[in-house]
Enzyme design. Structure first.
Site, PDB file in Angstrom:
ATOM      1  N   ARG A  58      -0.718  -9.621  12.810  1.00 48.31           N
ATOM      2  CA  ARG A  58      -1.281  -8.489  12.046  1.00 48.31           C
ATOM      3  C   ARG A  58      -2.181  -8.987  10.916  1.00 48.31           C
ATOM      4  NH1 ARG A  58       4.043  -5.981  10.505  1.00 48.31           N
ATOM      5  NH2 ARG A  58       2.849  -4.569   9.213  1.00 48.31           N
ATOM      6  N   ARG A 101      -9.230   1.273   9.323  1.00 47.02           N
ATOM      7  CA  ARG A 101      -8.847  -0.123   9.543  1.00 47.02           C
ATOM      8  C   ARG A 101      -9.948  -0.894  10.261  1.00 47.02           C
ATOM      9  NH1 ARG A 101      -2.909   0.311   9.267  1.00 47.02           N
ATOM     10  NH2 ARG A 101      -1.930  -1.652   9.796  1.00 47.02           N
ATOM     11  N   ARG A 107      11.109  -6.294   4.472  1.00 51.19           N
ATOM     12  CA  ARG A 107      10.925  -4.838   4.438  1.00 51.19           C
ATOM     13  C   ARG A 107      11.986  -4.125   5.276  1.00 51.19           C
ATOM     14  NH1 ARG A 107       5.011  -2.945   5.045  1.00 51.19           N
ATOM     15  NH2 ARG A 107       5.091  -4.132   6.966  1.00 51.19           N
ATOM     16  N   LYS A 135       0.841  -1.220   0.000  1.00 52.51           N
ATOM     17  CA  LYS A 135       0.000   0.000   0.000  1.00 52.51           C
ATOM     18  C   LYS A 135       0.866   1.255   0.000  1.00 52.51           C
ATOM     19  CE  LYS A 135      -2.096  -0.943   3.954  1.00 52.51           C
ATOM     20  NZ  LYS A 135      -1.593  -2.260   4.295  1.00 52.51           N
ATOM     21  N   ARG A 163      11.434  -2.788  10.872  1.00 51.21           N
ATOM     22  CA  ARG A 163      10.377  -2.415  11.817  1.00 51.21           C
ATOM     23  C   ARG A 163      10.252  -3.471  12.908  1.00 51.21           C
ATOM     24  NH1 ARG A 163       5.054  -0.802   8.346  1.00 51.21           N
ATOM     25  NH2 ARG A 163       4.105  -1.905  10.092  1.00 51.21           N
TER      26      ARG A 163
END
Ligand code: AMP
Length: 278
Positions: free
Chosen positions: A224, A135, A169, A58, A213
């Site tokens: 998640r 969300r 990531r 996203k 992260r």
């Protein structure tokens, strides 16, 4: 909440007409035959939302579109991380929630978003591409109550690559840009095509500043994903029922997906014009 209500003003009539004309006519059956006037993209002040599971991309696509369209890309996850880094009064509480992969309370999210929008407005920003918000259905209802969302892009990617994407990531601790060191290569099977994605590596000056992260660990990513399915998937239905959802299956990495996304948004010729004018 009052601040959000004040700031998230209804979009202009022309903006929502553009959306109906250019973005919905090919994707939403109810309005397929409507013949809205085509308005040049440069007159737009888009109010878009990007939905999708963690790791789908996203941020990458919302950020590229924000540059292309000249509207701010506002990621509530970034706002939360900025708050964490600020060591402000709520940062300790936020760290625990985020590092467990849970959702932050609506009150905190609306406060952060409201502050961000106010700061943007003071700088003359208008329109937005929201990423990571709403969300929950409650957040979507509140958003709907205070502004018109023109389009909701629901990015989708086969599930078996999401975990690898999250684990690969990296963020540059200096410029804040997102990169990915994972090489994704899955074979096609049972009629499903294979998929390959090259790593998205940073420029040399960011390389030594890359961080991971804290919530991109296998355990937290799985949590998640679970929370997304429980709390955020209903948000897809919320916007689908309102005829605002554009489903987009990512065919691969950026080189394959970006042109296809622009095509789906009827922005392919827009990018060419922008490059020619640059
Ligand atoms: P993201 O970068 O979008 O994956 O967000 C990172 C974390 O910030 C999430 O796992 C949540 O803890 C928190 N967060 C971001 N956006 C929201 C939201 N709209 N509602 C609740 N929590 C959020």
């Amino acid at each position: 909440m009052a601040a959000l209500t004040r700031i998230l003003r209804p979009s202009s009539i022309s903006c929502s007409n553009i959306t109906k004309c250019r973005y919905f006519s090919t994707t939403v059956p109810e309005v397929q035959n409507h013949n809205f006037t085509r308005i040049d993209p440069k007159d737009r002040n888009v109010q878009w939302v990007f939905l999708g599971v963690p790791g789908v991309g996203k941020g990458t696509y919302a950020s590229r579109l924000s540059t292309l369209l000249g509207v701010p890309h506002i990621a509530t996850g970034d706002l939360v991380r900025e708050e964490l880094a600020s060591s402000g009064p709520i940062s300790q509480q936020l760290t625990e929630i985020v590092n467990q992969g849970k959702l932050v309370s609506d009150e905190i999210i609306f406060n952060l978003l409201s502050k961000r929008l106010a700061a943007g407005e003071a700088k003359g920003e208008s329109g937005f591409i929201l990423d990571g918000f709403p969300r929950t259905v409650k957040q979507a209802e509140i958003l709907e109550g205070v502004t018109d969302i023109d389009l909701v892009v629901n990015l989708k990617l086969r599930e078996d690559v999401l975990l690898d994407k999250c684990l690969g990531r990296r963020i540059c601790s200096q410029c804040g840009k997102n990169y990915n060191v994972a090489t994704i290569s899955v074979k096609g099977e049972n009629g499903k095509p294979g998929m390959s994605m090259a790593p998205l590596l940073p420029p040399a000056h960011c390389m030594s500043k890359l961080i991971t992260r804290a919530d991109d660990t296998e355990e937290v990513v799985k949590e998640r994903l679970r929370i997304y399915n429980e709390k955020s998937q209903p948000v897809e239905d919320f916007f689908r029922n309102r005829g605002k959802l554009l489903e987009f299956d990512l065919p691969g990495g950026i080189p394959e997906s970006w042109p296809r996304l622009l095509e789906a948004l009827n922005l392919d010729d827009y990018e060419e014009k922008q490059s020619a004018a640059a």
